[in-house]
Design a protein around this motif. Sequence first.
Motif, PDB file in Angstrom:
ATOM      1  N   GLN A 104      -6.665   0.842   3.980  1.00 32.86           N
ATOM      2  CA  GLN A 104      -5.802   0.989   5.149  1.00 32.86           C
ATOM      3  C   GLN A 104      -4.328   0.961   4.750  1.00 32.86           C
ATOM      4  OE1 GLN A 104      -6.443  -1.984   8.126  1.00 32.86           O
ATOM      5  NE2 GLN A 104      -4.958  -1.093   9.572  1.00 32.86           N
ATOM      6  N   LEU A 105      -3.958   0.051   3.838  1.00 33.73           N
ATOM      7  CA  LEU A 105      -2.576   0.006   3.353  1.00 33.73           C
ATOM      8  C   LEU A 105      -2.192   1.291   2.650  1.00 33.73           C
ATOM      9  CD1 LEU A 105       0.018  -1.628   2.865  1.00 33.73           C
ATOM     10  CD2 LEU A 105      -1.035  -2.565   0.805  1.00 33.73           C
ATOM     11  N   THR A 106      -3.110   1.856   1.932  1.00 32.23           N
ATOM     12  CA  THR A 106      -2.845   3.124   1.234  1.00 32.23           C
ATOM     13  C   THR A 106      -2.579   4.237   2.237  1.00 32.23           C
ATOM     14  OG1 THR A 106      -4.260   2.378  -0.575  1.00 32.23           O
ATOM     15  CG2 THR A 106      -3.750   4.737  -0.468  1.00 32.23           C
ATOM     16  N   ARG A 107      -3.386   4.270   3.305  1.00 31.47           N
ATOM     17  CA  ARG A 107      -3.202   5.323   4.311  1.00 31.47           C
ATOM     18  C   ARG A 107      -1.862   5.160   5.033  1.00 31.47           C
ATOM     19  NH1 ARG A 107      -8.633   3.987   5.342  1.00 31.47           N
ATOM     20  NH2 ARG A 107      -7.957   2.773   7.181  1.00 31.47           N
ATOM     21  N   GLU A 108      -1.521   3.929   5.403  1.00 36.34           N
ATOM     22  CA  GLU A 108      -0.242   3.712   6.108  1.00 36.34           C
ATOM     23  C   GLU A 108       0.967   3.998   5.216  1.00 36.34           C
ATOM     24  OE1 GLU A 108      -0.387  -0.228   7.547  1.00 36.34           O
ATOM     25  OE2 GLU A 108      -1.825   0.197   9.160  1.00 36.34           O
ATOM     26  N   ALA A 109       0.874   3.653   3.953  1.00 35.75           N
ATOM     27  CA  ALA A 109       1.972   3.977   3.031  1.00 35.75           C
ATOM     28  C   ALA A 109       2.139   5.483   2.887  1.00 35.75           C
ATOM     29  CB  ALA A 109       1.712   3.341   1.673  1.00 35.75           C
ATOM     30  N   GLN A 110       1.011   6.191   2.888  1.00 34.33           N
ATOM     31  CA  GLN A 110       1.074   7.645   2.811  1.00 34.33           C
ATOM     32  C   GLN A 110       1.714   8.226   4.068  1.00 34.33           C
ATOM     33  OE1 GLN A 110       0.326   9.455   0.177  1.00 34.33           O
ATOM     34  NE2 GLN A 110       0.889  11.368   1.199  1.00 34.33           N
ATOM     35  N   GLN A 111       1.389   7.648   5.253  1.00 38.63           N
ATOM     36  CA  GLN A 111       1.993   8.124   6.495  1.00 38.63           C
ATOM     37  C   GLN A 111       3.504   7.857   6.519  1.00 38.63           C
ATOM     38  OE1 GLN A 111      -0.155   6.188   9.639  1.00 38.63           O
ATOM     39  NE2 GLN A 111      -2.086   7.316   9.267  1.00 38.63           N
ATOM     40  N   LEU A 112       3.905   6.680   6.041  1.00 35.78           N
ATOM     41  CA  LEU A 112       5.334   6.366   5.982  1.00 35.78           C
ATOM     42  C   LEU A 112       6.068   7.297   5.042  1.00 35.78           C
ATOM     43  CD1 LEU A 112       7.685   4.516   6.760  1.00 35.78           C
ATOM     44  CD2 LEU A 112       7.015   2.989   4.906  1.00 35.78           C
ATOM     45  N   ARG A 113       5.457   7.585   3.907  1.00 36.12           N
ATOM     46  CA  ARG A 113       6.087   8.506   2.958  1.00 36.12           C
ATOM     47  C   ARG A 113       6.213   9.899   3.549  1.00 36.12           C
ATOM     48  NH1 ARG A 113       2.962   9.455  -2.555  1.00 36.12           N
ATOM     49  NH2 ARG A 113       1.583  10.492  -1.056  1.00 36.12           N
ATOM     50  N   ASP A 114       5.231  10.314   4.332  1.00 36.32           N
ATOM     51  CA  ASP A 114       5.307  11.640   4.948  1.00 36.32           C
ATOM     52  C   ASP A 114       6.335  11.677   6.078  1.00 36.32           C
ATOM     53  OD1 ASP A 114       3.316  12.395   3.208  1.00 36.32           O
ATOM     54  OD2 ASP A 114       1.677  12.067   4.661  1.00 36.32           O
ATOM     55  N   ALA A 115       6.621  10.482   6.749  1.00 35.22           N
ATOM     56  CA  ALA A 115       7.556  10.464   7.879  1.00 35.22           C
ATOM     57  C   ALA A 115       9.002  10.329   7.462  1.00 35.22           C
ATOM     58  CB  ALA A 115       7.197   9.317   8.824  1.00 35.22           C
ATOM     59  N   ILE A 116       9.280   9.886   6.231  1.00 37.32           N
ATOM     60  CA  ILE A 116      10.676   9.688   5.792  1.00 37.32           C
ATOM     61  C   ILE A 116      11.481  10.983   5.824  1.00 37.32           C
ATOM     62  CG2 ILE A 116      12.070   9.144   3.760  1.00 37.32           C
ATOM     63  CD1 ILE A 116      10.203   6.837   3.194  1.00 37.32           C
TER      64      ILE A 116
END
Length: 460
Positions: free
Chosen positions: A83-95
């Motif tokens: 789950q942390l991996t998925r959220e970090a990926q979403q944050l990286r895509d939103a920056i």
Amino acid sequence: MADLLELLAPHLDPTQSHDVTTDKYLTRLSTLSLEALQTTEPPSLAQSSHSTLLSLQALSNRSHRAFVTSADNLSTLCTSVPQLTREAQQLRDAIPKLDEEAVGFSTKYSKITDNAALERRKKAMQLSRNVDRLSDILELPSLLSKAVSAASVNSGTGVSSTTYSSALDLHAHIKRLQTLYPESPLIHDVASQAEDAMKDMTSNLITGLRTQNLRLAAGIRTVGWLRRVAPDLDMIQSDGAVGTGEGALGAIFLVCRLAHLVSTLEALDPLRELADQETQRRLSGKDKSDTTAWSGGQQTDRYLKRYIEIFREQSFAIVSLYKNIFNSEQSESEFGISGLRGGDAPSKAKSKPAPSDDPLQRLPPALATFPMHLVQLLTDTMRSYLPNVRDRSSRESLLTQILYCAASLGRLGGDFGMILTELGGEEDTEDMAYEWEEVMRKHRALAGRLEQLTSRVPVN
């Protein structure tokens, strides 16, 4: 040891057959004898097992909460990490999108100068950055008021000097702020409160000029503070004063000291009441023979002697302090007393000529008319009460005391001796002139003898 391991392999757990601890223990077993293996090793193993069990129980008792928490976290670790991996990926895509929006916002609103929201935000940020400075500025009026109050409480001590100096420094700082920020409402309010505090300080300083036994140093210091606190007083009529430059401060000083003189003379009211009783008895007499029935003016004599003594001391101190404080280099005509010697008004006193287009004459210096008021105060009292004193020696003593008072004030240019001939009423003007002539003759004779004695003293 390899043969022993092969023999025990069927009885061991396959996952622990190559454990380091197992290898060490098997190595130890190979060194033991058969008798030791049969007699001492089983109890040793049982004791070690029991010790280990007790240690585990104690550890479980002490750290069971940590064990439970670790077990719970470990059970959820397999789901939390993905789950942390998925959220970090979403944050990286939103920056990148967030960066584009920030750049677009900045580009859009940087060109707008009349945006109310941005102006309020800028003011709020500026206020947040300068809140400490604003707090210091807002505390200035309260600090100034406390300094003025402390100085008024400690008036006449060295503490008041330091406190007044601190108050003047604070006021000067507020004036500088007002000069730097003339359009600031905050600075305007602070300056208004400071002016109220300085008005209180001015009142305290003026009240200090009325204190008893005012010394020269205290007078100079107080006038200097007044010049800093209220510079307008120093400028009023400064062009009309002849060679003084004291402005209105000279008049304020004289009025304050006159108020102290009047209050000091009012302390003689018990004696004055007795003198008034003698005056009533004198006025109620039918003829001169009736006047011999009353005391002859003993109470009036006591009152006038004390009155003249206070008047002589205080009048000399007032004029002397004035001259020393304001450094008034005035001639006798400027002092306004030359006319008094002849009984005339001081209209002949020299003054600065007024401009031809000025319909009003400029006011004379404060000290020019002040001695006239002092002399009027004395002569009115003497004219009212001197007729009560019928004893010739007492009258001569009073006139001599007045003569010394006139000579004392004459050292400062205010000799009013000639006015004493007019102390009596219309019915006894000639008697008063004769008495005054006798007193003057005796005084001059005594002064001549003193001068002769002084001239005979050898000078080393």
